[in-house]
Design a protein around this motif. Structure first.
Motif, PDB file in Angstrom:
ATOM      1  N   TYR A  18       0.798  -1.229   0.000  1.00  0.00           N
ATOM      2  CA  TYR A  18       0.000   0.000   0.000  1.00  0.00           C
ATOM      3  C   TYR A  18       0.825   1.271   0.000  1.00  0.00           C
ATOM      4  CZ  TYR A  18      -3.502  -3.442   1.331  1.00  0.00           C
ATOM      5  OH  TYR A  18      -4.320  -4.546   1.362  1.00  0.00           O
ATOM      6  N   TYR A  19       2.145   1.151  -0.020  1.00  0.00           N
ATOM      7  CA  TYR A  19       3.003   2.340   0.057  1.00  0.00           C
ATOM      8  C   TYR A  19       2.772   3.283  -1.122  1.00  0.00           C
ATOM      9  CZ  TYR A  19       7.257   5.152  -0.140  1.00  0.00           C
ATOM     10  OH  TYR A  19       8.144   6.189  -0.222  1.00  0.00           O
ATOM     11  N   SER A  20       2.758   2.746  -2.339  1.00  0.00           N
ATOM     12  CA  SER A  20       2.581   3.589  -3.528  1.00  0.00           C
ATOM     13  C   SER A  20       1.232   4.294  -3.523  1.00  0.00           C
ATOM     14  CB  SER A  20       2.722   2.744  -4.803  1.00  0.00           C
ATOM     15  OG  SER A  20       4.016   2.196  -4.909  1.00  0.00           O
ATOM     16  N   GLN A  21       0.188   3.550  -3.132  1.00  0.00           N
ATOM     17  CA  GLN A  21      -1.144   4.153  -3.098  1.00  0.00           C
ATOM     18  C   GLN A  21      -1.221   5.288  -2.073  1.00  0.00           C
ATOM     19  OE1 GLN A  21      -0.319   0.972  -3.195  1.00  0.00           O
ATOM     20  NE2 GLN A  21      -1.972  -0.359  -3.934  1.00  0.00           N
ATOM     21  N   LEU A  22      -0.622   5.070  -0.909  1.00  0.00           N
ATOM     22  CA  LEU A  22      -0.624   6.112   0.122  1.00  0.00           C
ATOM     23  C   LEU A  22       0.184   7.324  -0.330  1.00  0.00           C
ATOM     24  CD1 LEU A  22      -0.158   3.887   3.282  1.00  0.00           C
ATOM     25  CD2 LEU A  22      -2.224   5.141   2.644  1.00  0.00           C
ATOM     26  N   PRO A  56      -4.316  19.570   6.887  1.00  0.00           N
ATOM     27  CA  PRO A  56      -3.918  18.821   8.085  1.00  0.00           C
ATOM     28  C   PRO A  56      -3.888  17.309   7.873  1.00  0.00           C
ATOM     29  CG  PRO A  56      -5.484  20.546   8.665  1.00  0.00           C
ATOM     30  CD  PRO A  56      -5.453  20.471   7.165  1.00  0.00           C
ATOM     31  N   ILE A  57      -4.668  16.816   6.903  1.00  0.00           N
ATOM     32  CA  ILE A  57      -4.673  15.375   6.657  1.00  0.00           C
ATOM     33  C   ILE A  57      -3.314  14.917   6.134  1.00  0.00           C
ATOM     34  CG2 ILE A  57      -5.801  13.502   5.396  1.00  0.00           C
ATOM     35  CD1 ILE A  57      -8.287  15.191   5.215  1.00  0.00           C
ATOM     36  N   THR A  58      -2.604  15.802   5.412  1.00  0.00           N
ATOM     37  CA  THR A  58      -1.293  15.409   4.901  1.00  0.00           C
ATOM     38  C   THR A  58      -0.327  15.119   6.051  1.00  0.00           C
ATOM     39  OG1 THR A  58      -0.456  17.697   4.730  1.00  0.00           O
ATOM     40  CG2 THR A  58      -1.650  16.804   2.837  1.00  0.00           C
ATOM     41  N   TYR A  59      -0.468  15.837   7.152  1.00  0.00           N
ATOM     42  CA  TYR A  59       0.398  15.573   8.304  1.00  0.00           C
ATOM     43  C   TYR A  59       0.072  14.220   8.921  1.00  0.00           C
ATOM     44  CZ  TYR A  59       2.752  20.077   8.536  1.00  0.00           C
ATOM     45  OH  TYR A  59       3.564  21.150   8.253  1.00  0.00           O
ATOM     46  N   LEU A  65       2.766   7.077   7.347  1.00  0.00           N
ATOM     47  CA  LEU A  65       3.841   6.570   6.496  1.00  0.00           C
ATOM     48  C   LEU A  65       5.124   6.368   7.294  1.00  0.00           C
ATOM     49  CD1 LEU A  65       3.236   8.755   3.317  1.00  0.00           C
ATOM     50  CD2 LEU A  65       3.168   6.271   3.373  1.00  0.00           C
ATOM     51  N   THR A  66       5.456   7.342   8.127  1.00  0.00           N
ATOM     52  CA  THR A  66       6.676   7.244   8.935  1.00  0.00           C
ATOM     53  C   THR A  66       6.574   6.112   9.938  1.00  0.00           C
ATOM     54  OG1 THR A  66       6.997   9.642   8.725  1.00  0.00           O
ATOM     55  CG2 THR A  66       8.244   8.514  10.452  1.00  0.00           C
ATOM     56  N   GLU A  67       5.429   5.971  10.551  1.00  0.00           N
ATOM     57  CA  GLU A  67       5.235   4.950  11.583  1.00  0.00           C
ATOM     58  C   GLU A  67       5.358   3.540  11.014  1.00  0.00           C
ATOM     59  OE1 GLU A  67       4.184   3.152  15.298  1.00  0.00           O
ATOM     60  OE2 GLU A  67       4.973   5.118  14.733  1.00  0.00           O
ATOM     61  N   VAL A  68       4.793   3.315   9.843  1.00  0.00           N
ATOM     62  CA  VAL A  68       4.757   1.962   9.289  1.00  0.00           C
ATOM     63  C   VAL A  68       5.996   1.664   8.454  1.00  0.00           C
ATOM     64  CG1 VAL A  68       3.468   0.355   7.834  1.00  0.00           C
ATOM     65  CG2 VAL A  68       2.236   1.979   9.295  1.00  0.00           C
ATOM     66  N   TYR A  69       6.346   2.587   7.550  1.00  0.00           N
ATOM     67  CA  TYR A  69       7.391   2.309   6.561  1.00  0.00           C
ATOM     68  C   TYR A  69       8.748   2.916   6.917  1.00  0.00           C
ATOM     69  CZ  TYR A  69       3.258   1.088   3.837  1.00  0.00           C
ATOM     70  OH  TYR A  69       2.079   0.540   3.415  1.00  0.00           O
ATOM     71  N   GLY A  70       8.789   3.785   7.907  1.00  0.00           N
ATOM     72  CA  GLY A  70      10.042   4.380   8.316  1.00  0.00           C
ATOM     73  C   GLY A  70      10.284   5.745   7.700  1.00  0.00           C
ATOM     74  N   PHE A  71      11.253   6.462   8.284  1.00  0.00           N
ATOM     75  CA  PHE A  71      11.542   7.832   7.866  1.00  0.00           C
ATOM     76  C   PHE A  71      12.019   7.905   6.420  1.00  0.00           C
ATOM     77  CE2 PHE A  71      14.368  11.462   7.349  1.00  0.00           C
ATOM     78  CZ  PHE A  71      13.635  12.497   7.909  1.00  0.00           C
ATOM     79  N   SER A  72      12.837   6.937   5.998  1.00  0.00           N
ATOM     80  CA  SER A  72      13.393   6.985   4.642  1.00  0.00           C
ATOM     81  C   SER A  72      12.306   6.954   3.579  1.00  0.00           C
ATOM     82  CB  SER A  72      14.360   5.815   4.425  1.00  0.00           C
ATOM     83  OG  SER A  72      15.469   5.915   5.280  1.00  0.00           O
ATOM     84  N   GLU A  73      11.311   6.093   3.774  1.00  0.00           N
ATOM     85  CA  GLU A  73      10.218   6.012   2.794  1.00  0.00           C
ATOM     86  C   GLU A  73       9.317   7.237   2.872  1.00  0.00           C
ATOM     87  OE1 GLU A  73      10.357   3.956   0.580  1.00  0.00           O
ATOM     88  OE2 GLU A  73      11.651   2.374   1.340  1.00  0.00           O
TER      89      GLU A  73
END
Length: 234
Positions: A18-22, A56-59, A65-73
């Motif tokens: 789901y990374y690309s979709q998010l 605000p939804i972007t935050y 994204l950071t929580e699941v996939y990490g800061f790099s992604e």
């Protein structure tokens, strides 16, 4: 079972579901918020720019994204959002200055709307870049400190601090010279308060989204050893 593993900036790309979709949703929200942002909406006694309905939804999505996939992604998505924002601002300016068909009588209105919107887009690039990276950094660092607990607290801290800095920069840059200083301060304070309450109300949905993503992806990355330099996008 949810897997936990460290993430580094040099990690090879994974086949996330789901990374690309998010990421596409994140960029879509950002661009939409900027293009509609100038219109003032009258909601009862409250006047708000239309962009505040989405921004605000972007935050919160960045927190997820950071929580699941990490800061790099998350960093990749932030950069993509910034580049798309710059491209849209450039194309708006280009479209305004290119000659139109003589029979088309909407050139003035077109230039007025898109010209102002593109100016705000250009300003928002800097403030967005700073606010989103601070948000992602706080969420990632606190995750290590709190050993993955209390995502909603970490997300609120990151969003509130990031949005506070973003608002404090954007309002003066966007409206300096058009409003007295005391009105600029009131405007910034009101917008920030709205964002604070907005994120607080939407946090249960972000918390639920994170739980679903961790379960579906079987992933829960910790940024131990990650290079937090925002200018590294590889």
């Amino acid at each position: 079972m949810v897997l936990s593993q460290p993430s580094t900036a040099s990690s090879s790309p994974k086949n996330y579901k789901y990374y690309s979709q998010l990421g596409m949703i994140f960029v879509g929200l950002l661009l939409t918020a900027n293009i509609i942002g100038e219109k003032p909406l009258l909601l009862g006694p409250i006047i708000l720019p239309a962009g505040l309905l989405l921004f605000p939804i972007t935050y919160l999505l960045g927190d997820s994204l950071t929580e699941v996939y990490g800061f790099s992604e998350s960093r990749r998505v932030i950069w993509m959002g910034m580049l798309c924002n710059l491209f849209m601002a450039f194309m708006c300016r280009l479209a305004i200055h290119l000659p139109a068909v003589e029979t088309w009588d909407h050139s003035e209105a077109y230039a007025r709307v898109l010209g102002s919107s593109s100016r705000l887009m250009a300003i928002s690039v800097l403030t967005y870049f700073i606010g989103e990276f601070i948000n992602a950094y706080i969420v990632a660092k606190l995750k290590i400190r709190l050993q993955g607990r209390l995502f909603w607290v970490r997300a609120l801290c990151g969003s509130w601090i990031g949005e506070g800095i973003e608002t404090g920069l954007f309002i003066p840059l966007a409206f300096y010279g058009t409003l007295p200083n005391h009105q600029l301060f009131k405007l910034a304070a009101f917008y920030y308060l709205f964002k604070v309450l907005y994120v607080l109300c939407a946090m249960p949905f972000a918390n639920k989204l994170v739980k679903i993503l961790k379960e579906k992806e079987k992933l829960d990355l910790y940024d131990k050893g990650t290079n937090f330099n925002p200018f590294i996008i590889s």
